[in-house]
Design a protein around this motif. Sequence first.
Motif, PDB file in Angstrom:
ATOM      1  N   GLY A   1       0.914  -1.200  -0.227  1.00  0.00           N
ATOM      2  CA  GLY A   1       0.028  -0.181   0.034  1.00  0.00           C
ATOM      3  C   GLY A   1       0.981   1.226  -0.079  1.00  0.00           C
ATOM      4  N   LEU A   2       1.747   1.244  -0.921  1.00  0.00           N
ATOM      5  CA  LEU A   2       2.944   2.038  -0.827  1.00  0.00           C
ATOM      6  C   LEU A   2       3.246   2.848  -1.954  1.00  0.00           C
ATOM      7  CD1 LEU A   2       5.357  -0.756  -0.036  1.00  0.00           C
ATOM      8  CD2 LEU A   2       4.839   0.985   1.639  1.00  0.00           C
TER       9      LEU A   2
ATOM     10  N   ASN B   1      -1.045  -0.511  -5.135  1.00  0.00           N
ATOM     11  CA  ASN B   1      -1.394   1.018  -5.479  1.00  0.00           C
ATOM     12  C   ASN B   1      -0.073   1.620  -6.039  1.00  0.00           C
ATOM     13  OD1 ASN B   1      -2.130   0.902  -1.871  1.00  0.00           O
ATOM     14  ND2 ASN B   1      -3.304   0.748  -3.645  1.00  0.00           N
TER      15      ASN B   1
ATOM     16  N   SER C   1      -6.684  -1.883  -3.584  1.00  0.00           N
ATOM     17  CA  SER C   1      -6.219  -2.979  -2.325  1.00  0.00           C
ATOM     18  C   SER C   1      -7.359  -3.706  -2.087  1.00  0.00           C
ATOM     19  CB  SER C   1      -6.193  -2.044  -0.939  1.00  0.00           C
ATOM     20  OG  SER C   1      -4.772  -1.156  -0.989  1.00  0.00           O
TER      21      SER C   1
ATOM     22  N   GLY D   1      -3.229   5.990   3.003  1.00  0.00           N
ATOM     23  CA  GLY D   1      -2.818   4.642   3.668  1.00  0.00           C
ATOM     24  C   GLY D   1      -4.197   4.245   4.400  1.00  0.00           C
ATOM     25  N   GLN D   2      -4.955   5.073   4.940  1.00  0.00           N
ATOM     26  CA  GLN D   2      -6.072   4.719   5.616  1.00  0.00           C
ATOM     27  C   GLN D   2      -7.185   3.953   4.541  1.00  0.00           C
ATOM     28  OE1 GLN D   2      -7.227   5.161   8.939  1.00  0.00           O
ATOM     29  NE2 GLN D   2      -8.185   3.322   8.069  1.00  0.00           N
TER      30      GLN D   2
ATOM     31  N   SER E   1      -6.429   2.425   1.744  1.00  0.00           N
ATOM     32  CA  SER E   1      -5.534   1.180   1.118  1.00  0.00           C
ATOM     33  C   SER E   1      -5.905   0.199   2.303  1.00  0.00           C
ATOM     34  CB  SER E   1      -4.097   1.639   0.867  1.00  0.00           C
ATOM     35  OG  SER E   1      -3.646   0.366   0.498  1.00  0.00           O
ATOM     36  N   ARG E   2      -5.599   0.613   3.580  1.00  0.00           N
ATOM     37  CA  ARG E   2      -5.966  -0.358   4.743  1.00  0.00           C
ATOM     38  C   ARG E   2      -7.442  -1.134   4.594  1.00  0.00           C
ATOM     39  NH1 ARG E   2      -3.703  -0.340  10.678  1.00  0.00           N
ATOM     40  NH2 ARG E   2      -4.971  -2.021  11.503  1.00  0.00           N
TER      41      ARG E   2
ATOM     42  N   PHE F   1      -0.422  -4.810   9.564  1.00  0.00           N
ATOM     43  CA  PHE F   1      -0.234  -3.703   8.949  1.00  0.00           C
ATOM     44  C   PHE F   1       1.114  -3.138   9.738  1.00  0.00           C
ATOM     45  CE2 PHE F   1      -4.534  -4.372   7.933  1.00  0.00           C
ATOM     46  CZ  PHE F   1      -4.251  -3.838   6.609  1.00  0.00           C
TER      47      PHE F   1
ATOM     48  N   THR G   1       3.709   0.684   9.083  1.00  0.00           N
ATOM     49  CA  THR G   1       3.562   1.766   8.493  1.00  0.00           C
ATOM     50  C   THR G   1       5.225   2.123   8.069  1.00  0.00           C
ATOM     51  OG1 THR G   1       3.479   2.925  10.439  1.00  0.00           O
ATOM     52  CG2 THR G   1       1.590   2.660   9.472  1.00  0.00           C
TER      53      THR G   1
ATOM     54  N   ARG H   1       2.080   8.976  -6.084  1.00  0.00           N
ATOM     55  CA  ARG H   1       2.407   7.678  -6.276  1.00  0.00           C
ATOM     56  C   ARG H   1       3.541   7.387  -7.463  1.00  0.00           C
ATOM     57  NH1 ARG H   1      -1.968   3.873  -7.187  1.00  0.00           N
ATOM     58  NH2 ARG H   1      -2.831   5.349  -8.592  1.00  0.00           N
TER      59      ARG H   1
END
Lengths: 297, 42
Positions: A19-20, A43, A228, B3-4, B6-7, B32, B34, B42
């Motif tokens: 998720g980077l 991602n 994701s 990030g939120q 995506s999680r 998870f 970080t 991106r």
Amino acid sequence: MKSVTQMLAEKKYVAIFDGLCSSAALAIMPLVERAGIPFVVANASATSIAERSGVGGNKWTFKVNPTDASMLDALVGWLDKEGKAGNIAFLGEDSDFGRAGSTGLENALKKRNLKLAAVDFFQKGNADFTPVLTKIKARKPGLLALYAVDADFQNAIRQWYGLGGGVPLTGRVLVDQVPKEIMESGFLDGTTSVQPYDPSVDTPGNKAFVEAFRKLHNVPPILVSFESYEAMKVLIDAIRRAGKADPAAIRDALATTKMPSMLGTVIDFDDHNLAHNNAIILTIKGGKVVVLGMSKT
Amino acid sequence: MFGQHSRWGAELAAAEANAKGGVLGRKVEIDFRTIAAIPRKR
């Protein structure tokens, strides 16, 4: 990379899931290769991730989301079908981002025996876009691909608005960063852009996903939520088919993935471990973003 | 937000799999971690 190195050293995970940003994903690739752990990219969008994976490269990395290049190929494929790909001017930031945009468009056009009508770059932090925009406008291109971000994007759009525009935009247009008054004026109507996902896509799978996501979080999913979600489903499907929680078996199962996507295609990986899903073609109509259709990446 | 979201996407896929009994007789678990970076692009 410290956290990934620690995770790999613990030897209790069956896969690493991204998720980077692209630079982090690229840095992780040699680590997972040495450790022999599948790396599922959800991602990060850099084209080089796929270029370095699969045949002749990293056999542990699988990229489910499209690359910057495959997105542009989907867009140019759509524009070509509409007869609009033959006269595109390009204006981009003189950086990896802008250069990737021009190269991606050039490559996608070349596949169709076409080329960019004009290419211009600007330095990041440019305050005055008027000379280059005036020059581009005088050439009368059919479309203008603008590759700018942050303050440069705002400046370029405002100055383009000041010049009266007259050429629809294309490329990866950051529609959510267009100043509200310009967007609502209809000035950018006719813009054609491409995104890997839009929550308004009208498929049963996406409707169910959006509903479930909203129920949990009270907001609609965005691009990375979708990426994701589908990439994790691909990984879970591979673990199931592998029949055991063994990284090498999961890697082999990933390589033979054939999983329906909520965007209407079947997800499988090419020789470079890159999936080719549909991309969403967007336009602006009456000052609002509207889905035009889907085009294969 | 990147990030939120995506999680949340990954968690939903795992939750759906677990609601159907998990995988290989076990629940799907995601650990998870970080990284201390906020990418501009991106």
